[in-house]
Design an enzyme around this catalytic site. Structure first.
Site, short mmCIF file in Angstrom:
data_model
loop_
_atom_site.label_atom_id
_atom_site.label_comp_id
_atom_site.label_asym_id
_atom_site.label_seq_id
_atom_site.Cartn_x
_atom_site.Cartn_y
_atom_site.Cartn_z
N THR A 40 1.11 -1.26 0.10
CA THR A 40 -0.30 -0.16 -0.44
C THR A 40 0.66 1.46 0.31
O THR A 40 2.06 1.19 -0.22
CB THR A 40 -0.83 -0.50 1.04
OG1 THR A 40 -0.26 -0.48 2.23
CG2 THR A 40 -1.90 -1.35 1.10
N GLY B 84 7.33 1.71 1.43
CA GLY B 84 8.44 1.64 1.67
C GLY B 84 8.92 1.34 -0.24
O GLY B 84 9.77 1.27 -0.43
N ASP C 191 8.97 1.01 -11.01
CA ASP C 191 8.99 1.95 -9.96
C ASP C 191 7.00 2.66 -10.35
O ASP C 191 7.22 2.36 -11.71
CB ASP C 191 9.06 3.13 -9.67
CG ASP C 191 9.12 3.39 -8.11
OD1 ASP C 191 8.23 2.97 -6.81
OD2 ASP C 191 9.37 5.13 -7.55
N GLU C 192 6.13 2.04 -9.62
CA GLU C 192 4.89 2.66 -9.91
C GLU C 192 4.04 1.41 -11.13
O GLU C 192 3.56 2.08 -12.08
CB GLU C 192 5.16 4.15 -10.37
CG GLU C 192 5.47 5.05 -9.46
CD GLU C 192 4.04 5.21 -7.86
OE1 GLU C 192 3.20 4.31 -7.83
OE2 GLU C 192 4.83 5.71 -6.81
N ASN D 172 2.67 4.55 1.29
CA ASN D 172 4.30 3.89 2.76
C ASN D 172 4.66 3.17 2.74
O ASN D 172 5.13 3.15 4.04
CB ASN D 172 3.46 5.42 4.14
CG ASN D 172 2.78 6.97 3.21
OD1 ASN D 172 3.39 7.20 2.53
ND2 ASN D 172 2.07 7.37 3.47
#
Length: 199
Positions: free
Chosen positions: A10, A14, A85-86, A12
């Site tokens: 989720t 890391g 990422d993402e 936050n």
């Protein structure tokens, strides 16, 4: 043998810090990596991987038409690893390209992203990573309102929970909250000082 890894969590949890750590570890040994991120993530400018604690690195921005496989194949030096990422924002064809990088170029790929959106539905990128990944791992964090594991993302607008609307709306802590299932359906939207951690 190279593998396709999907590490989801989720908000936050890391994820971006983990990417930056993995990149650092490879590069510390003189092994080059390629870092990529979705062009949809514009929070810190297009083409950057940026953590909430202030760490930031340039990355290849993946657009709708980006040929990930062709880009990696045509690099003058073969990278030791590809970090994404993402990854939830990727399209189906991007995820299949990542699988080809692993299978045809024998380069490990580690993709990081959210699993489900604020409506509790899978993102397109997440769906295909869950289908194609060789290894799937959850990066855990705790609910904003209690001590349980956060498994869902709650969107808020003007202090109220939102369960319908456009899937993609780039924001930060002010827009999305990591919560457990209980607090997804019954959020306790208050200031941090007023949170009750006994629930």
């Amino acid at each position: 043998m190279a593998q396709l890894y999907y590490r989801y969590g989720t908000m936050n949890s890391g994820k971006t810090i983990e990417i930056l750590k993995v990149a650092y570890n490879y590069e510390e040994q003189g092994k080059g990596v390629v870092i990529m991120t979705s062009a949809l993530d514009t929070r810190d400018g297009v083409g950057y991987v940026s953590s909430r604690i202030g760490m930031k690195r340039p990355a290849l921005a993946i657009e709708e038409t980006t040929d990930i496989f062709g880009y990696i194949r045509d690099l003058p030096e073969k990278p030791y690893c590809v970090l994404v990422d993402e990854a939830q924002f990727l399209k189906r064809h991007h995820v299949y390209d990542l699988a080809r990088v692993v299978d045809e170029l024998d380069i490990p790929v580690m993709a990081f992203g959210l699993k489900n959106d604020f409506r509790n539905e899978l993102f397109e990128g997440s769906k295909y990573l869950l289908l194609l990944a060789d290894k799937i791992d959850e990066i855990k964090t705790i609910c904003q309102y209690c001590k349980k594991k956060a498994t869902m993302v709650l969107r808020t607008q003007d202090g109220l929970p939102v369960y319908d609307g456009e899937q993609i709306q780039i924001g930060g802590n002010e827009t999305y909250i990591s919560v457990c299932r209980k607090h997804y359906f019954a959020p306790m939207i208050t200031s941090n000082k007023e949170q009750n951690y006994d629930n």
